[in-house]
Write an enzyme that holds these catalytic residues in place. Structure first.
Site, PDB file in Angstrom:
ATOM      1  N   LYS A  76      49.343  26.059  32.196  1.00 31.81           N
ATOM      2  CA  LYS A  76      48.476  26.789  33.319  1.00 31.81           C
ATOM      3  C   LYS A  76      47.972  27.939  32.653  1.00 31.81           C
ATOM      4  CE  LYS A  76      49.245  28.523  38.096  1.00 31.81           C
ATOM      5  NZ  LYS A  76      50.130  28.864  38.994  1.00 31.81           N
ATOM      6  N   SER A 151      48.848  26.654  43.496  1.00 34.74           N
ATOM      7  CA  SER A 151      47.889  27.063  42.663  1.00 34.74           C
ATOM      8  C   SER A 151      47.834  26.088  41.336  1.00 34.74           C
ATOM      9  CB  SER A 151      47.992  28.672  42.405  1.00 34.74           C
ATOM     10  OG  SER A 151      49.164  28.961  41.662  1.00 34.74           O
ATOM     11  N   SER A 175      53.526  27.000  44.263  1.00 33.83           N
ATOM     12  CA  SER A 175      52.613  26.444  43.488  1.00 33.83           C
ATOM     13  C   SER A 175      52.810  25.741  42.324  1.00 33.83           C
ATOM     14  CB  SER A 175      51.833  27.824  42.904  1.00 33.83           C
ATOM     15  OG  SER A 175      51.076  28.579  43.781  1.00 33.83           O
TER      16      SER A 175
END
Ligand code: GLN
Length: 486
Positions: A76, A151, A175
């Site tokens: 990420k 997210s 997330s």
């Protein structure tokens, strides 16, 4: 090869079925062909191929003792990677090249993993649909007109679409689990402090926690064992020794007690999703697990408490982006105040600005007691609810999300509806508990995630429960059909 677990890929690399260069090139090609999914912000083609070549040479020379040697992993874009652009999905950090490596990336790299790229995400990890990314929304590989969740949506979609062997994510309010549920993969959020936050761009420091996003619980166990542990650079990282999660995956579950969270099965839960979850409950019953029902009476306050606390912490954490030291700077500032104002107004997106304003308000004199302190008190009540629940059962079970993946654009004008996407996941963050989402079936061809929540540091039992569920079911083996011309 892209539909295999890491455990399988490691075997294949060992027997020479394919090389690390072949595996990495295969992913790189798929990333190009499936570029419209928009999973990656940065693809590290040359670096990844070079690392793969080294892994192959090590193996040929009998030096392949590293646990993850030759396995391509995506991070990420919230994890700092030395010498590589690290954006947190924001224009604010569009031009930021990290001078250092986060602990998570460093640990996985030292274990032999290849960093294949940096995945798309909601700006500063604020969002539930990935539509808040400066780099554009990610598409759900199961239905490209739908969101992948957020997210960590780029990571979840990349794993589901076969664009990396596994990925990392972060979970402040859901997330990791929510996008994993929407993309049909296994997403694991450990106990708060189990994995170092060093080099992970901060959103809400008392809630942020990194974790693995994988095809199987077995892969999650493998990655967690590498990622976890004390780090002297993060004083909140736990000193407890890291158990061998892989070794305990087949531990006996004959005495296991699972509790269904009553409050998670009330209005708000999509009836198709509920059916899928109840079928999964039956699988556990058939395995001999005792199922009861438990109540978390204060969990209904988790979303409002979270949005006060997370925003308050975010407003403090994001004050460092001032246009002076690093990150975005406006053109031709006339004075210091103009520099701050315009750099922040232009560099941050709307959702981030909304959180900063809510957080600053909640922390201001006169409102602190009414909002921030109250939210802290609710946080304690929710932790106590979980404590009571874990006196009755070992693991809590419920849905990960209220409904399967929704359409792109469907909720962008309705913040409350977007915030409610984390209604089942936020409690685990407020109480700092380990929790995961695993594939448990489909509703109208869209994956449904089952959430399991464990007591503090009970990761081994959680992973074993998920692993043994995956021995009885094949939901985690399903992959979306994607046009690549392969
Ligand atoms: N969707 C939640 C939010 O927007 C959770 C985000 C997260 O876990 N990083 O804050």
């Amino acid at each position: 090869m892209h539909n295999c677990s890491i455990v399988q890929q490691l075997k294949d690399l060992k027997t020479g079925k394919y090389s690390a260069v072949e595996l990495t090139s295969h992913y790189l090609e798929r990333i190009k062909k499936l570029a419209p999914l928009n999973c990656y912000i940065t693809v590290l083609e040359n670096k990844a191929l070079e690392a793969a070549k080294n892994a192959d040479e090590d193996r040929a020379g009998g030096r392949d003792s590293a646990l993850l040697s030759g396995i391509p992993i995506a991070h990420k874009d919230i994890f700092c990677t030395r010498g590589v652009r690290t954006t947190a999905g924001s224009l604010m950090l569009d031009n930021f090249t990290s001078p250092y490596e986060s602990t998570v990336v460093e640990k996985l790299r030292s274990a032999g993993a290849i960093t294949i790229g940096k995945t798309n995400m909601d700006e500063f990890a604020m969002g539930s649909s990935n539509e808040n990314s400066y780099f554009g929304a990610v598409r759900n590989p199961w239905d490209q007109s739908r969101v992948p969740g957020g997210s960590s949506g780029g990571s979840a979609a990349a794993v589901a679409a076969g664009l990396c062997s596994a990925a990392t994510g972060t979970d402040t309010g859901g997330s990791i689990r929510q996008p994993s549920a929407h993309c049909g993969i296994t997403g694991f959020k450990p106990t708060y402090g189990r994995i170092s936050r060093w080099g992970m761009i901060a959103f809400a420091s008392s809630l942020d926690q990194a974790g693995p996003m994988t095809r199987t619980a077995e892969d999650a166990a493998l990655l967690l064992g590498i990622m976890a542990g004390r780090d002297k650079r993060d004083s909140t990282s736990l000193t407890d020794p890291v158990p061998d999660y892989s070794a305990s995956l087949n531990q006996s579950l004959s005495t296991l007690r699972i509790g269904l969270c009553e409050e998670f099965f009330r209005e708000g839960l999509d009836s198709r999703s509920e059916k899928v979850i109840m079928n999964a409950v039956r699988v556990f019953e058939d395995m001999g697990v005792r199922i009861t029902s438990v109540s978390l009476p204060n969990i209904k306050y988790s979303v409002p408490a979270y949005y006060v606390l997370a925003s308050a912490e975010a407003s403090a954490n994001l004050s460092r982006y001032d246009g002076v030291r690093f990150g975005y700077r406006c053109d031709n500032p006339v004075n210091l105040e103009d520099l701050y104002k315009r750099s922040r107004s232009q560099g941050f997106g709307n959702e981030v600005k909304r959180r900063i304003m809510v957080g600053t308000f909640a922390l201001s004199t006169g409102y602190y007691d009414a909002y921030y302190r109250k939210a802290q008190q609710i946080r304690r009540l929710i932790s106590n609810d979980f404590k009571n629940a874990f006196e009755q059962v070992d693991i809590l079970l419920g849905p990960a999300t209220p409904q399967p993946a929704f359409k792109l654009g469907e909720k962008t004008d309705d913040q409350v509806s977007m915030y409610l996407q984390d209604i089942y996941t936020i409690g685990g963050n407020l109480a700092g508990l380990p929790a995961m989402s695993i594939p448990s079936g489909f509703a109208d061809q869209l994956p449904v995630g089952l959430q399991l929540i464990g007591d503090h540091l009970d990761e081994s039992r959680l992973l074993a429960t998920a692993h043994q569920f995956q021995q009885q079911t094949d939901w985690h083996l399903r992959s979306p059909e994607l046009e690549t011309g392969e």
